[in-house]
Design a protein around this motif. Sequence first.
Motif, mmCIF file in Angstrom:
data_model
loop_
_atom_site.group_PDB
_atom_site.id
_atom_site.type_symbol
_atom_site.label_atom_id
_atom_site.label_comp_id
_atom_site.label_asym_id
_atom_site.label_seq_id
_atom_site.Cartn_x
_atom_site.Cartn_y
_atom_site.Cartn_z
ATOM 1 N N PRO A 1 0.804 -1.226 0.000
ATOM 2 C CA PRO A 1 0.000 0.000 0.000
ATOM 3 C C PRO A 1 0.835 1.273 0.000
ATOM 4 C CG PRO A 1 -0.082 -1.084 2.143
ATOM 5 C CD PRO A 1 0.601 -2.032 1.223
ATOM 6 N N ARG A 2 2.116 1.161 0.367
ATOM 7 C CA ARG A 2 2.973 2.349 0.390
ATOM 8 C C ARG A 2 3.578 2.658 -0.977
ATOM 9 N NH1 ARG A 2 6.600 0.938 5.577
ATOM 10 N NH2 ARG A 2 6.230 -1.148 4.725
ATOM 11 N N VAL A 3 3.436 1.758 -1.921
ATOM 12 C CA VAL A 3 3.914 2.019 -3.271
ATOM 13 C C VAL A 3 2.899 2.887 -3.994
ATOM 14 C CG1 VAL A 3 4.375 0.975 -5.523
ATOM 15 C CG2 VAL A 3 5.364 -0.021 -3.452
ATOM 16 N N LEU A 4 3.374 3.986 -4.541
ATOM 17 C CA LEU A 4 2.491 4.946 -5.204
ATOM 18 C C LEU A 4 2.480 4.790 -6.723
ATOM 19 C CD1 LEU A 4 3.489 8.142 -3.168
ATOM 20 C CD2 LEU A 4 1.705 6.463 -2.657
ATOM 21 N N ALA A 5 3.617 4.372 -7.281
ATOM 22 C CA ALA A 5 3.718 4.321 -8.742
ATOM 23 C C ALA A 5 4.688 3.229 -9.172
ATOM 24 C CB ALA A 5 4.163 5.672 -9.295
ATOM 25 N N ILE A 6 4.400 2.644 -10.331
ATOM 26 C CA ILE A 6 5.287 1.668 -10.964
ATOM 27 C C ILE A 6 5.423 2.057 -12.434
ATOM 28 C CG2 ILE A 6 5.675 -0.755 -11.574
ATOM 29 C CD1 ILE A 6 3.873 -1.544 -9.250
ATOM 30 N N LYS A 7 6.660 2.112 -12.903
ATOM 31 C CA LYS A 7 6.914 2.366 -14.321
ATOM 32 C C LYS A 7 7.777 1.228 -14.849
ATOM 33 C CE LYS A 7 6.498 7.378 -13.867
ATOM 34 N NZ LYS A 7 7.040 8.707 -14.245
ATOM 35 N N GLN A 8 7.400 0.701 -16.026
ATOM 36 C CA GLN A 8 7.972 -0.566 -16.490
ATOM 37 C C GLN A 8 8.106 -0.563 -18.007
ATOM 38 O OE1 GLN A 8 8.590 -3.553 -14.572
ATOM 39 N NE2 GLN A 8 9.508 -4.237 -16.490
ATOM 40 N N THR A 9 9.244 -1.053 -18.509
ATOM 41 C CA THR A 9 9.353 -1.323 -19.941
ATOM 42 C C THR A 9 9.074 -2.804 -20.181
ATOM 43 O OG1 THR A 9 11.733 -1.795 -19.828
ATOM 44 C CG2 THR A 9 11.077 0.481 -20.293
ATOM 45 N N LEU A 10 8.416 -3.097 -21.296
ATOM 46 C CA LEU A 10 8.129 -4.479 -21.679
ATOM 47 C C LEU A 10 8.482 -4.655 -23.153
ATOM 48 C CD1 LEU A 10 4.667 -5.180 -19.972
ATOM 49 C CD2 LEU A 10 6.878 -6.158 -19.341
ATOM 50 N N TYR A 11 9.482 -5.485 -23.423
ATOM 51 C CA TYR A 11 9.877 -5.768 -24.807
ATOM 52 C C TYR A 11 9.364 -7.133 -25.235
ATOM 53 C CZ TYR A 11 12.780 -5.828 -29.003
ATOM 54 O OH TYR A 11 13.205 -5.869 -30.305
ATOM 55 N N ARG A 12 9.668 -8.161 -24.458
ATOM 56 C CA ARG A 12 9.111 -9.499 -24.666
ATOM 57 C C ARG A 12 8.734 -10.050 -23.309
ATOM 58 N NH1 ARG A 12 10.786 -11.004 -29.954
ATOM 59 N NH2 ARG A 12 12.801 -10.128 -30.555
ATOM 60 N N ASP B 1 10.896 8.660 5.801
ATOM 61 C CA ASP B 1 11.740 9.816 5.518
ATOM 62 C C ASP B 1 11.449 10.433 4.158
ATOM 63 O OD1 ASP B 1 12.608 7.624 4.168
ATOM 64 O OD2 ASP B 1 14.751 7.942 4.538
ATOM 65 N N GLY B 2 10.326 10.062 3.543
ATOM 66 C CA GLY B 2 9.943 10.645 2.269
ATOM 67 C C GLY B 2 9.830 9.595 1.179
ATOM 68 N N LEU B 3 9.730 10.051 -0.064
ATOM 69 C CA LEU B 3 9.626 9.132 -1.186
ATOM 70 C C LEU B 3 10.987 8.498 -1.485
ATOM 71 C CD1 LEU B 3 7.365 11.095 -3.713
ATOM 72 C CD2 LEU B 3 6.702 9.249 -2.176
ATOM 73 N N ARG B 4 10.963 7.204 -1.781
ATOM 74 C CA ARG B 4 12.175 6.504 -2.177
ATOM 75 C C ARG B 4 11.891 5.759 -3.479
ATOM 76 N NH1 ARG B 4 16.457 4.913 1.186
ATOM 77 N NH2 ARG B 4 15.078 5.165 3.002
ATOM 78 N N ARG B 5 12.864 5.804 -4.394
ATOM 79 C CA ARG B 5 12.706 5.141 -5.680
ATOM 80 C C ARG B 5 13.563 3.872 -5.713
ATOM 81 N NH1 ARG B 5 13.022 10.813 -8.989
ATOM 82 N NH2 ARG B 5 14.592 11.134 -7.376
ATOM 83 N N TYR B 6 12.883 2.770 -6.012
ATOM 84 C CA TYR B 6 13.554 1.475 -6.144
ATOM 85 C C TYR B 6 13.613 1.132 -7.633
ATOM 86 C CZ TYR B 6 12.751 0.938 -1.125
ATOM 87 O OH TYR B 6 12.740 1.110 0.238
ATOM 88 N N VAL C 1 10.000 1.814 -9.156
ATOM 89 C CA VAL C 1 8.936 1.753 -8.154
ATOM 90 C C VAL C 1 9.111 2.930 -7.198
ATOM 91 C CG1 VAL C 1 7.997 0.453 -6.206
ATOM 92 C CG2 VAL C 1 8.681 -0.749 -8.297
ATOM 93 N N VAL C 2 8.065 3.729 -7.033
ATOM 94 C CA VAL C 2 8.091 4.880 -6.128
ATOM 95 C C VAL C 2 7.302 4.516 -4.876
ATOM 96 C CG1 VAL C 2 7.576 7.329 -5.846
ATOM 97 C CG2 VAL C 2 8.214 6.440 -8.104
ATOM 98 N N ARG C 3 7.975 4.614 -3.718
ATOM 99 C CA ARG C 3 7.385 4.136 -2.455
ATOM 100 C C ARG C 3 7.449 5.241 -1.403
ATOM 101 N NH1 ARG C 3 9.059 0.553 2.064
ATOM 102 N NH2 ARG C 3 7.460 -1.049 2.378
#
Length: 752
Positions: free
Chosen positions: A424-435, A507-512, A501-503
């Motif tokens: 629930p703490r993850v706000l956004a997911i961005k993903q590339t998909l080739y195959r 201590d604030g937003l962290r990007r994984y 992944v933005v969570r």
Amino acid sequence: MQADHATSTQSGRRTADPATDEPVVDPTETAPARPRSADGRFVRVSQDVVEDADADLPEDRFLDRELSWLQFNERVLQLAADPDVPLLERCRFLAIFASNLDEFFMVRVAGLKRRIATGLAVRSPSGLEPDEQQEQISRLAHELMVRSARVFHEQVEPELHRSGISIVRWHDLSEDEQTHLSAVYRSEIFPVLTPLAVDPAHPFPYISGLSLNLAVTLVNPRTQAEHFARIKVPDLLPRLHQITTKGEVDLYHVRFVPLEDIIAAHLDLLFPGMDVQQHYLFRVTRNEDLEVEEDDAENLLKALEKELTRRRFGPPVRLEVEQDIDEHVLQLLVRELGVQDHEVYTLPNPLDLRSLNTVADLSRSSLHFPAFQARTHPDLAPRERSEASDVFAAIRRKDILLHHPYTSFSTSVQAFLEQAAADPRVLAIKQTLYRTSGDSPIVDALIAAAEAGKQVVAVVEIKARFDESNNIAWARRLEHYGVHVVYGIVGLKTHAKLSLVVRQEQDGLRRYCHVGTGNYNPKTARLYEDLGILTCDPQVGEDLTRLFNQLSGWAPRSKFKRLLVAPRSLRTGLIELIERETALARAGKPGYVGIKANSIVDESVIDALYRASRAGVHVDLLVRGICALRPGVPGLSETIRVRSILGRFLEHSRVFIFGNDGDPTVYIGSADMMHRNLDRRVESLVRISDPRHVKELLELMDQGMADTTSSWHLADDRWIRHHRDEQGQALLDHQSALIDKHLKQRRKRNRA
């Protein structure tokens, strides 16, 4: 109709400037002429110096790309012929060889033929004129196909028979077996067959690409007139039909009969009242490369779907026929299909050795490579057996370098995205998909995240060759469930392997982040050797945010700190790093460049490596497939070594190492050194910062290049296999050694 290049299309893809064919939005940065060094600062190389250094390079310094690819497939064939390789794996390599060659004809040979026909073909960088290149391709392809048939008939098939596995013909069957198969034919095969006659009322039928067909000659007993018919061997039925005794399967005494033999034995049922004279097997390969005019397409998905229907009707580029075919029937096929004599390949049955995959799938452990199961990376394993794995906590502790298939994809990359979708703490997911796979858990995770209300963006490359239909289906499915689907930039395929992944944390937003060398495909991750990095380093997070913004919106002034991105800064960035090693060598210091890639073709990169070698830089190239560089040429490439490793796993990772006077700079990423990767794709390399990971990648390269490791060595233009020492003992198997290494690491972690 010319699209307005200042606006975006309905598909979300941006157009290119029609005057220059360049993207309006630079997919990397707006100052590509000034590449950055590994620390992110701009460095300068005098173009005059580069041009002067290239002036005396010999014209014949490049090997031919297409012939080098055929040599790669020859190495696959050598594995099929190797008695030290388990028998069923040799069957698999024969099937891989055949499948590889199919794609080569469908794309590379077809493209060359089209360019010659339209007058657009030019002399290749290797110096071959188009007709010369076509002639040499045909000669080598004929030799290889004949050799593959010989390997099967003279080596593999007898060994299969001795192991209780046989591919038999109809006349080898007992009367009871023929009776049983006749019943199978009537109930399961006959209803789906469609005989197509050829006469003044019935023109020669269309022959679909890669289909197996029977050419049948008939005589009308009343008129004595001769007739011709074609029967397509159904694609959806198993090519090799397993013969069972009383309905029971005996794995240690297995026999298969080809489907075309069953059909041929019952031709009288298809042509009642006619006398069947002869029947011959043949197969056609067609041009199946796609050409989509993206600038003029209002909707790329619709344009691509339309082009996929046209693919089946591409012109023929190869005709395979069985060796005892009647000359009149052959001439009929040649005339009606419009193929040239050099495009005819006469071979013994069975045609299309891809069917050996059925044999290779048999459950005979003694005839396969030893069983292997990927293990969870030690840094991702729960600290206590009762705990569940927390990928985010593990990444916060330190960066994690993944090496598939030795480390599990499902408990690393897949778990990363699945936990992100559920958190629930993850706000956004961005993903590339080739195959990706047909039942992709990655796609499922993105859908689950969107349904949970997270901001989800998927950059789907719907033009991934031969996966276009699958990717269109995933794109529509993702859109249906609320995922924001983006199709990248017109004129460029998005080939980069990225997850962001933005969570929300205390201590604030962290990007994984995950940056990899391979596709987000759980199935191929068990077969392909690939690398990836899981990190929450703020610089990488900022870089990925900027790159995703470029792919989904307008961000022309983005700059990167730990990424090199194609098509603008990747080639120039790598050449700058090579030139840095060249400068070190000229100053009397040791210079080193190590590249592990699928292919090295790009002339600019190769020339930079030649200049480095002339200055005394030691260059190691570990290339799975195509290499257009000539190593070991006096005065040109004396310090360059080129090796190739093939085995049970497909070597697929890309690693770039630069000695940097004892403080190595190392990148991993998605790009090969080919024009399409550096000019026509969005690719990314990430600089590895953890000294542990740098050491691990240096060791990977050292082992692959070692004289004690089994590999192929490129000597000028010939690949020579080195798999035994002077005493005849087997050299180290690179992939087996890595299996042992990762297993020991896992055991050590369990004991800790």
